[in-house]
Each structure stands twice: as C-alpha cells, then as structure tokens.
Design a protein around this motif. Structure first.
Motif, PDB file in Angstrom:
ATOM      1  N   THR A  16      44.284  36.570  36.513  1.00 31.04           N
ATOM      2  CA  THR A  16      45.679  36.784  36.119  1.00 31.04           C
ATOM      3  C   THR A  16      46.633  35.868  36.876  1.00 31.04           C
ATOM      4  O   THR A  16      47.769  35.667  36.453  1.00 31.04           O
TER       5      THR A  16
ATOM      6  N   PHE B 133      42.946  37.164  27.482  1.00 30.86           N
ATOM      7  CA  PHE B 133      42.755  38.612  27.506  1.00 30.86           C
ATOM      8  C   PHE B 133      43.029  39.263  26.161  1.00 30.86           C
ATOM      9  O   PHE B 133      42.677  40.418  25.942  1.00 30.86           O
TER      10      PHE B 133
ATOM     11  N   THR C  64      45.220  46.617  34.545  1.00 32.02           N
ATOM     12  CA  THR C  64      46.513  46.741  33.863  1.00 32.02           C
ATOM     13  C   THR C  64      46.388  46.463  32.370  1.00 32.02           C
ATOM     14  O   THR C  64      47.113  47.046  31.564  1.00 32.02           O
ATOM     15  N   VAL C  65      45.470  45.571  31.984  1.00 30.00           N
ATOM     16  CA  VAL C  65      45.252  45.293  30.556  1.00 30.00           C
ATOM     17  C   VAL C  65      44.639  46.518  29.888  1.00 30.00           C
ATOM     18  O   VAL C  65      45.067  46.945  28.802  1.00 30.00           O
TER      19      VAL C  65
ATOM     20  N   SER D  97      49.935  43.761  25.987  1.00 31.68           N
ATOM     21  CA  SER D  97      49.077  44.232  27.065  1.00 31.68           C
ATOM     22  C   SER D  97      49.395  43.415  28.308  1.00 31.68           C
ATOM     23  O   SER D  97      49.186  42.203  28.335  1.00 31.68           O
ATOM     24  N   HIS D  98      49.906  44.089  29.327  1.00 36.03           N
ATOM     25  CA  HIS D  98      50.398  43.376  30.504  1.00 36.03           C
ATOM     26  C   HIS D  98      49.266  42.993  31.456  1.00 36.03           C
ATOM     27  O   HIS D  98      48.320  43.758  31.656  1.00 36.03           O
ATOM     28  N   LEU D  99      49.390  41.799  32.052  1.00 34.11           N
ATOM     29  CA  LEU D  99      48.412  41.330  33.021  1.00 34.11           C
ATOM     30  C   LEU D  99      48.744  41.810  34.423  1.00 34.11           C
ATOM     31  O   LEU D  99      47.853  42.015  35.234  1.00 34.11           O
ATOM     32  N   LYS D 100      50.034  41.975  34.703  1.00 35.27           N
ATOM     33  CA  LYS D 100      50.449  42.292  36.064  1.00 35.27           C
ATOM     34  C   LYS D 100      51.092  43.669  36.131  1.00 35.27           C
ATOM     35  O   LYS D 100      51.844  44.066  35.237  1.00 35.27           O
TER      36      LYS D 100
ATOM     37  N   GLU E  72      40.742  40.125  37.721  1.00 33.60           N
ATOM     38  CA  GLU E  72      42.033  40.347  38.367  1.00 33.60           C
ATOM     39  C   GLU E  72      42.540  39.034  38.960  1.00 33.60           C
ATOM     40  O   GLU E  72      43.730  38.726  38.922  1.00 33.60           O
TER      41      GLU E  72
ATOM     42  N   PRO F 122      46.018  32.947  30.589  1.00 32.59           N
ATOM     43  CA  PRO F 122      45.455  34.286  30.811  1.00 32.59           C
ATOM     44  C   PRO F 122      45.824  35.260  29.695  1.00 32.59           C
ATOM     45  O   PRO F 122      44.977  36.056  29.254  1.00 32.59           O
ATOM     46  N   GLU F 123      47.069  35.181  29.224  1.00 24.78           N
ATOM     47  CA  GLU F 123      47.500  36.085  28.137  1.00 24.78           C
ATOM     48  C   GLU F 123      46.652  35.864  26.888  1.00 24.78           C
ATOM     49  O   GLU F 123      46.216  36.824  26.237  1.00 24.78           O
TER      50      GLU F 123
ATOM     51  N   PRO G  74      41.036  43.315  33.273  1.00 23.46           N
ATOM     52  CA  PRO G  74      41.815  43.818  34.411  1.00 23.46           C
ATOM     53  C   PRO G  74      42.332  45.225  34.138  1.00 23.46           C
ATOM     54  O   PRO G  74      42.590  45.598  32.983  1.00 23.46           O
TER      55      PRO G  74
END
Length: 281
Positions: A207, A230, A246-247, A263-266, A204, A226-227, A244
């Motif tokens: 991110t 992940f 959210t991913v 796939s979103h990090l935040k 986490e 980070p994108e 994480p």
C-alpha cells in the motif's frame, strides 16, 4: 512530464538448471527514478530471483537489464552493484563489522572510497536511519528493526541510484516492519531521486508503493497502482496472496450496505470516510 527510466528490464529469462522450468520467462518492465515499485507474488513466483538478477547476484540467460544506460553482464557487474544496493531478508547475514560504524564502513572500503569521504558518508547514513546513538554497538545485539536500519545505512552509504528490499521486513514483528518501511520512505523523501524496489509478499507493505507488479509462475501477471491491483480482489487470493486488512474491511462494510466510495488501502482514509458518512446522520 515524462518519467525518467532508470532501469529497463527487457524479455528476461532465467532458470536454475538447463532442463528446468523457467524461474523467469520473458519478463519486461521499467523502473523510474524516484519511484517506489513493489514486486509481489507467492513463493516460487520469481520475485526474489528477479531481485537477484537486478543486482547481478544471478545472471539472466537471455534478454537484457540496463541500469542508468549500462547493460548488465559479467564485465559490468561491479558497476551495476554500485548503482543497485540490496537489503536482504536476514540482516545478520550482511553484518561483517564488530560495531555499527565498522559495518557501514565495510562496503565503502571495498569500493575504495577515500577515508575523508568515508567518515562523512558513515555519519550521514547512520544519522539518516536514526542510529547515531548506536555507533559503537555490536550489530547482532540490536533489535530486528534496528538491524535492518543498520543494513539500510550500509547500502545508503554507497549512494546507490536504486535500493532493493528483498523481503527485508518478513522476519520482523509489525512494529519492526513499520519502523523499516517508514525509515525507507523518509529516506526517499529526503534524497528525492533514489528509487526503491520492494520485493515482498506482505500486501500491507504494498500500500506504500507508487506502482505494483504482480508475479506468477515466473511471469508478470499484472501491473498498476496499488488501487488498481487491489481491485483484482479474488484474483489475488487465487494466486496465493492476501488482501490488506483495510481492503477486506471496506469490502465487508460495502456488503453490509455501507456506501463507501471505494475499498480503501489506508486505515486513515477509511476512518475519514466513515466519519464523514456518519457525522451527517
């Protein structure tokens, strides 16, 4: 525009005993001025060993570490430590002063900073981490997040070019972790040119980084944003790391037919895309 390199790590090797396995084996990477670099890996991957080498707490067996044009060796170790500050996992191990103010002053005294400069630096660094109301408090009586903010102030007062967070949030609860990461991110925005190296297994936290290095068995396994990191998905899990929330949620939603763009990090980015998708229905 070219990024300005502040640290150059080249082919670094280290082991804890002459006949032992390499804790670090031919590790190379740059650190750029003003960036947030996260270094992640499972226990024993070499990430904390690497942090200690960057600060001169351990000396590499071969290869080179160059900080602002100065090569790290036994003769330059104190010059390097003025440029690379470290916040450790357990802040209690860093406290030496009876009050917050005394503790921040300790490092400045050790470095021979004139008293007039010390007073200004102490007040400024404590204010920047929002601990002015606790100047005369005993550090050991503070909350976990407050303790780490004091430890950060102590490093910040030395005005380093690079701040290393060596598992600095691992002993904190989620609120404390958020508090520390937000503090360092705000400091970085205020100061502009300070680089941050976050040694962590908390993905986490990753991110928040600009760039990520994944360590595995003493070697650099992967490097990217980070994108990009992940996107490795199950590869990270196979290395003993987790993804994480959210991913993982993004991936589950896509498996259920929700047409997310990525796939979103935040969390806010995931919420915004879901809102956009379903507000049109």
């Amino acid at each position: 525009m070219n990024k300005e390199e502040i640290i150059a790590v080249q082919n670094v090797k280290f082991r804890y005993s002459n006949d032992g396995d390499w804790a670090l084996n031919e590790v190379s990477f740059p650190v750029y001025k003003g960036e947030w670099l996260a270094i992640v890996g499972h226990n024993g991957s070499g990430k904390s060993t690497l942090a200690k080498i960057l600060n001169g707490l351990l000396m590499h067996e071969s290869g080179s570490v160059i900080v602002e044009g100065i090569e790290l060796n036994n003769d330059t170790i104190w010059d390097i430590r003025k440029r690379v500050g470290m916040v450790f996992q357990n802040p209690d191990n860093q406290f030496v002063g009876t009050t917050v103010k005394d503790d921040v002053a300790f490092g400045l005294e050790n470095n021979g900073i004139p008293r007039e400069d010390m007073i200004g630096r102490i007040e400024d660094s404590i204010e920047r981490v929002r601990m002015t109301d606790f100047l005369n408090h005993e550090p050991h009586r503070l909350s976990g997040g407050q303790k780490q903010r004091v430890a950060i102030a102590g490093v910040l007062a030395l005005q380093p070019a690079v701040m290393i967070l060596d598992e600095a949030t691992s002993m904190l609860d989620p609120l404390g972790r958020k508090e520390v990461i937000e503090t360092v991110r705000n400091l970085q925005q205020q100061l502009g040119q300070m680089s941050v190296i976050s040694i962590t297994h908390d993905l986490e936290e990753v991110t928040q980084a600009d760039r990520v290095i994944v360590m595995n068995r003493g070697q650099k396994y992967a490097e990217g944003t980070p994108e990009e990191i992940f996107e490795l998905g199950d590869e990270l899990v196979s290395l003993g790391l987790d993804l994480p929330f959210t991913v993982k949620l993004s991936q589950l939603l896509k498996e259920k037919g929700v047409k997310l763009s990525k796939s979103h990090l935040k969390q806010r980015d995931l919420v915004n895309e879901l809102w956009t998708l379903y507000s049109k229905m």
